[in-house]
Design a protein around this motif. Structure first.
Motif, PDB file in Angstrom:
ATOM      1  N   TYR A 110       9.203  10.975  -4.756  1.00 12.40           N
ATOM      2  CA  TYR A 110       8.101  11.151  -5.704  1.00 12.40           C
ATOM      3  C   TYR A 110       8.364  10.375  -6.983  1.00 12.40           C
ATOM      4  CZ  TYR A 110       6.331  15.094  -2.911  1.00 12.40           C
ATOM      5  OH  TYR A 110       5.825  15.885  -1.922  1.00 12.40           O
ATOM      6  N   ASP A 111       9.594  10.454  -7.483  1.00 13.88           N
ATOM      7  CA  ASP A 111       9.929   9.733  -8.714  1.00 13.88           C
ATOM      8  C   ASP A 111       9.763   8.230  -8.520  1.00 13.88           C
ATOM      9  OD1 ASP A 111      10.466  12.149  -9.932  1.00 13.88           O
ATOM     10  OD2 ASP A 111      12.656  11.962  -9.785  1.00 13.88           O
ATOM     11  N   ALA A 112      10.202   7.719  -7.365  1.00 12.48           N
ATOM     12  CA  ALA A 112      10.068   6.280  -7.097  1.00 12.48           C
ATOM     13  C   ALA A 112       8.591   5.893  -6.964  1.00 12.48           C
ATOM     14  CB  ALA A 112      10.827   5.914  -5.822  1.00 12.48           C
ATOM     15  N   PHE A 113       7.794   6.724  -6.285  1.00 11.10           N
ATOM     16  CA  PHE A 113       6.365   6.441  -6.127  1.00 11.10           C
ATOM     17  C   PHE A 113       5.678   6.426  -7.485  1.00 11.10           C
ATOM     18  CE2 PHE A 113       1.943   7.611  -5.535  1.00 11.10           C
ATOM     19  CZ  PHE A 113       1.551   6.793  -4.485  1.00 11.10           C
ATOM     20  N   ARG A 114       5.973   7.435  -8.301  1.00  6.67           N
ATOM     21  CA  ARG A 114       5.325   7.498  -9.612  1.00  6.67           C
ATOM     22  C   ARG A 114       5.748   6.332 -10.488  1.00  6.67           C
ATOM     23  NH1 ARG A 114       6.716  13.216 -10.289  1.00  6.67           N
ATOM     24  NH2 ARG A 114       7.546  12.632 -12.270  1.00  6.67           N
ATOM     25  N   ALA A 115       7.026   5.949 -10.429  1.00  6.48           N
ATOM     26  CA  ALA A 115       7.485   4.810 -11.226  1.00  6.48           C
ATOM     27  C   ALA A 115       6.768   3.530 -10.808  1.00  6.48           C
ATOM     28  CB  ALA A 115       8.992   4.637 -11.076  1.00  6.48           C
ATOM     29  N   GLU A 116       6.470   3.413  -9.513  1.00  7.23           N
ATOM     30  CA  GLU A 116       5.810   2.213  -9.006  1.00  7.23           C
ATOM     31  C   GLU A 116       4.306   2.223  -9.259  1.00  7.23           C
ATOM     32  OE1 GLU A 116       5.175  -0.119  -4.757  1.00  7.23           O
ATOM     33  OE2 GLU A 116       6.560   1.554  -4.884  1.00  7.23           O
ATOM     34  N   TRP A 117       3.638   3.387  -9.059  1.00 11.88           N
ATOM     35  CA  TRP A 117       2.182   3.423  -9.089  1.00 11.88           C
ATOM     36  C   TRP A 117       1.572   3.945 -10.375  1.00 11.88           C
ATOM     37  CZ3 TRP A 117      -1.202   1.122  -5.978  1.00 11.88           C
ATOM     38  CH2 TRP A 117      -0.714   0.618  -4.782  1.00 11.88           C
ATOM     39  N   ASN A 118       2.250   4.808 -11.129  1.00 14.32           N
ATOM     40  CA  ASN A 118       1.664   5.281 -12.385  1.00 14.32           C
ATOM     41  C   ASN A 118       1.473   4.093 -13.315  1.00 14.32           C
ATOM     42  OD1 ASN A 118       1.580   7.893 -11.489  1.00 14.32           O
ATOM     43  ND2 ASN A 118       3.116   8.677 -12.904  1.00 14.32           N
ATOM     44  N   THR A 125     -15.498  -1.928  -6.999  1.00 18.02           N
ATOM     45  CA  THR A 125     -16.792  -2.605  -7.046  1.00 18.02           C
ATOM     46  C   THR A 125     -17.485  -2.426  -5.696  1.00 18.02           C
ATOM     47  OG1 THR A 125     -15.926  -4.692  -6.211  1.00 18.02           O
ATOM     48  CG2 THR A 125     -15.824  -4.364  -8.601  1.00 18.02           C
ATOM     49  N   GLN A 126     -18.673  -2.975  -5.541  1.00 20.27           N
ATOM     50  CA  GLN A 126     -19.374  -2.896  -4.268  1.00 20.27           C
ATOM     51  C   GLN A 126     -18.603  -3.589  -3.147  1.00 20.27           C
ATOM     52  OE1 GLN A 126     -22.025  -1.205  -3.298  1.00 20.27           O
ATOM     53  NE2 GLN A 126     -22.273  -0.345  -5.339  1.00 20.27           N
ATOM     54  N   GLY A 127     -17.760  -4.528  -3.494  1.00 18.52           N
ATOM     55  CA  GLY A 127     -16.988  -5.265  -2.492  1.00 18.52           C
ATOM     56  C   GLY A 127     -15.737  -4.544  -2.025  1.00 18.52           C
ATOM     57  N   GLY A 128     -15.217  -3.630  -2.837  1.00 24.25           N
ATOM     58  CA  GLY A 128     -13.992  -2.917  -2.482  1.00 24.25           C
ATOM     59  C   GLY A 128     -13.241  -2.458  -3.715  1.00 24.25           C
ATOM     60  N   ILE A 129     -11.958  -2.249  -3.544  1.00 22.96           N
ATOM     61  CA  ILE A 129     -11.123  -1.691  -4.615  1.00 22.96           C
ATOM     62  C   ILE A 129      -9.973  -2.642  -4.921  1.00 22.96           C
ATOM     63  CG2 ILE A 129      -9.692   0.269  -5.287  1.00 22.96           C
ATOM     64  CD1 ILE A 129     -11.286   1.927  -3.245  1.00 22.96           C
ATOM     65  N   TRP A 130      -9.812  -2.921  -6.215  1.00 22.06           N
ATOM     66  CA  TRP A 130      -8.734  -3.764  -6.718  1.00 22.06           C
ATOM     67  C   TRP A 130      -7.659  -2.866  -7.323  1.00 22.06           C
ATOM     68  CZ3 TRP A 130      -9.028  -9.052  -6.300  1.00 22.06           C
ATOM     69  CH2 TRP A 130     -10.289  -9.589  -6.031  1.00 22.06           C
ATOM     70  N   PHE A 131      -6.384  -3.221  -7.104  1.00 21.97           N
ATOM     71  CA  PHE A 131      -5.260  -2.555  -7.766  1.00 21.97           C
ATOM     72  C   PHE A 131      -4.468  -3.633  -8.481  1.00 21.97           C
ATOM     73  CE2 PHE A 131      -6.179   0.199  -4.156  1.00 21.97           C
ATOM     74  CZ  PHE A 131      -6.234   1.436  -4.768  1.00 21.97           C
ATOM     75  N   ARG A 132      -4.071  -3.342  -9.726  1.00 25.06           N
ATOM     76  CA  ARG A 132      -3.303  -4.315 -10.490  1.00 25.06           C
ATOM     77  C   ARG A 132      -2.204  -3.601 -11.257  1.00 25.06           C
ATOM     78  NH1 ARG A 132      -6.237  -7.807 -14.867  1.00 25.06           N
ATOM     79  NH2 ARG A 132      -5.132  -6.589 -16.395  1.00 25.06           N
ATOM     80  N   ARG A 133      -0.990  -4.071 -11.070  1.00 28.42           N
ATOM     81  CA  ARG A 133       0.163  -3.573 -11.832  1.00 28.42           C
ATOM     82  C   ARG A 133       1.113  -4.743 -12.038  1.00 28.42           C
ATOM     83  NH1 ARG A 133       1.476  -0.859  -6.550  1.00 28.42           N
ATOM     84  NH2 ARG A 133       3.325  -1.918  -5.802  1.00 28.42           N
ATOM     85  N   ASP A 134       2.211  -4.497 -12.729  1.00 30.38           N
ATOM     86  CA  ASP A 134       3.144  -5.582 -13.046  1.00 30.38           C
ATOM     87  C   ASP A 134       3.512  -6.392 -11.806  1.00 30.38           C
ATOM     88  OD1 ASP A 134       3.196  -4.852 -15.683  1.00 30.38           O
ATOM     89  OD2 ASP A 134       4.999  -3.634 -15.508  1.00 30.38           O
ATOM     90  N   GLY A 135       3.121  -7.654 -11.815  1.00 31.04           N
ATOM     91  CA  GLY A 135       3.511  -8.568 -10.749  1.00 31.04           C
ATOM     92  C   GLY A 135       2.795  -8.386  -9.426  1.00 31.04           C
ATOM     93  N   LEU A 136       1.797  -7.534  -9.354  1.00 32.33           N
ATOM     94  CA  LEU A 136       1.124  -7.306  -8.076  1.00 32.33           C
ATOM     95  C   LEU A 136      -0.359  -7.094  -8.278  1.00 32.33           C
ATOM     96  CD1 LEU A 136       1.380  -6.699  -4.982  1.00 32.33           C
ATOM     97  CD2 LEU A 136       1.525  -4.307  -5.644  1.00 32.33           C
ATOM     98  N   ARG A 137      -1.129  -7.775  -7.475  1.00 34.15           N
ATOM     99  CA  ARG A 137      -2.575  -7.560  -7.424  1.00 34.15           C
ATOM    100  C   ARG A 137      -2.936  -7.437  -5.948  1.00 34.15           C
ATOM    101  NH1 ARG A 137      -5.184 -11.452 -12.030  1.00 34.15           N
ATOM    102  NH2 ARG A 137      -3.710 -10.842 -13.611  1.00 34.15           N
ATOM    103  N   SER A 138      -3.680  -6.387  -5.621  1.00 38.14           N
ATOM    104  CA  SER A 138      -4.084  -6.201  -4.231  1.00 38.14           C
ATOM    105  C   SER A 138      -5.540  -5.775  -4.171  1.00 38.14           C
ATOM    106  CB  SER A 138      -3.188  -5.182  -3.538  1.00 38.14           C
ATOM    107  OG  SER A 138      -3.248  -3.940  -4.198  1.00 38.14           O
ATOM    108  N   PHE A 139      -6.108  -5.954  -2.986  1.00 33.93           N
ATOM    109  CA  PHE A 139      -7.517  -5.665  -2.794  1.00 33.93           C
ATOM    110  C   PHE A 139      -7.706  -4.970  -1.455  1.00 33.93           C
ATOM    111  CE2 PHE A 139     -11.715  -7.033  -1.153  1.00 33.93           C
ATOM    112  CZ  PHE A 139     -12.524  -6.473  -2.137  1.00 33.93           C
ATOM    113  N   ILE A 140      -8.503  -3.899  -1.458  1.00 32.13           N
ATOM    114  CA  ILE A 140      -8.903  -3.215  -0.224  1.00 32.13           C
ATOM    115  C   ILE A 140     -10.401  -3.448  -0.086  1.00 32.13           C
ATOM    116  CG2 ILE A 140      -9.129  -1.010   0.967  1.00 32.13           C
ATOM    117  CD1 ILE A 140      -6.751   0.005  -0.679  1.00 32.13           C
ATOM    118  N   GLY A 141     -10.769  -4.200   0.898  1.00 35.91           N
ATOM    119  CA  GLY A 141     -12.186  -4.483   1.119  1.00 35.91           C
ATOM    120  C   GLY A 141     -12.928  -3.251   1.612  1.00 35.91           C
ATOM    121  N   ARG A 142     -14.204  -3.199   1.320  1.00 33.45           N
ATOM    122  CA  ARG A 142     -15.035  -2.061   1.718  1.00 33.45           C
ATOM    123  C   ARG A 142     -14.963  -1.824   3.224  1.00 33.45           C
ATOM    124  NH1 ARG A 142     -20.579  -2.029  -0.617  1.00 33.45           N
ATOM    125  NH2 ARG A 142     -20.696   0.174  -0.328  1.00 33.45           N
ATOM    126  N   SER A 143     -14.853  -2.865   4.019  1.00 29.72           N
ATOM    127  CA  SER A 143     -14.806  -2.702   5.474  1.00 29.72           C
ATOM    128  C   SER A 143     -13.504  -2.048   5.947  1.00 29.72           C
ATOM    129  CB  SER A 143     -14.983  -4.047   6.169  1.00 29.72           C
ATOM    130  OG  SER A 143     -13.928  -4.917   5.824  1.00 29.72           O
TER     131      SER A 143
END
Length: 191
Positions: A110-118, A125-143
Motif C-alpha cells: 500500500y505504501d509503495a502504491f500510494r507513493a507511486e500513484w498519489n 475526456t470523451q476519448g478516454g482517460i489520461w494519467f500524468r505523473r513524474d516521468g509517465l503519461r498514459s492513456f486508457i482509451g474509451r474502448s
C-alpha cells in the motif's frame, strides 16, 4: 489525437488522485470477492476438511496409543481430546504467523502504491482517460473500458484486460462520476 495538456481545458473530469490505506484495503476486498465468486470450492477446501482431518488425526493417535500399551481404553477420550487440541494448535499457528506477515506485506505494498500513484493527475475526456505523473503519461482509451461499477466508496473502471482502475468516490462530484460511468456505457452500445 490531442495530448493531455491540450485536453485539460476540455476535460469534464480533472482531478489529482489521492488514495488512503483504507481505500486500498477495500479495493483488495472487492477484488477478493470477485475472485471468490468465480471460484467453485470443493468440500475439501473449507472447515469440514479441517475438522474431519483433525478428528482422523485424534482418532488415529488414540488407537495407536492404546495399541502400543501407552494408555488404556479408559484414557482414550483424554488422549483424543489432547491430540485434537494439539492438531488445532499446530494448524492455527502457521495461519496466525502468515496473517501477521501478510499485514506487514500489505502495508508495504500500500505504501509503495500510494507513493507511486498519489499526486497523479487524471483527466477524462470523451476519448478516454489520461494519467500524468513524474516521468509517465498514459492513456486508457474509451474502448478499453469494459464496464464501470461502484463498491464501498470506490468507482471501478473494469478494463478489457487486467485489474480495474480504482478512483475514490470522495474525489468525484456526481457529474464527474456520471461522466466516467458513461464512458463504459457508451462503449457497450457501440461495441
Amino acid at each position: 489525437m490531442p495530448t493531455a495538456d491540450e485536453t485539460a481545458g476540455l476535460a469534464p473530469v480533472a482531478l489529482t488522485l489521492d488514495y488512503t490505506e483504507e481505500e486500498l484495503g477495500r479495493f483488495d476486498m472487492v477484488l477478493a470477492q470477485e475472485t471468490l465468486a468465480e471460484a467453485r470450492p470443493t468440500i475439501w477446501e473449507g472447515w469440514p476438511a479441517f475438522i474431519g482431518l483433525g478428528l482422523a488425526v485424534a482418532t488415529g493417535a488414540t488407537l495407536l496409543a492404546i495399541a502400543g500399551g501407552i494408555a488404556t481404553a479408559r484414557s482414550g477420550a483424554g488422549i483424543a481430546a489432547l491430540c485434537f487440541g494439539v492438531y488445532w494448535l499446530g494448524i492455527t499457528a502457521p495461519g496466525l504467523a502468515m496473517g501477521i506477515a501478510d499485514r506487514r506485506r500489505r502495508k508495504a505494498v500500500y505504501d509503495a502504491f500510494r507513493a507511486e500513484w498519489n499526486g497523479t493527475r487524471m483527466l477524462a475526456t470523451q476519448g478516454g482517460i489520461w494519467f500524468r505523473r513524474d516521468g509517465l503519461r498514459s492513456f486508457i482509451g474509451r474502448s478499453a473500458i469494459r464496464k464501470a461499477s461502484s463498491a464501498d466508496g470506490l468507482l471501478l473502471l473494469h478494463l478489457r484486460a487486467g485489474q480495474p482502475t480504482m478512483i475514490p468516490l470522495r474525489l468525484l462530484t456526481p457529474e464527474q462520476r456520471d461522466f466516467l460511468t458513461s464512458l463504459a456505457r457508451s462503449d457497450q452500445r457501440n461495441g
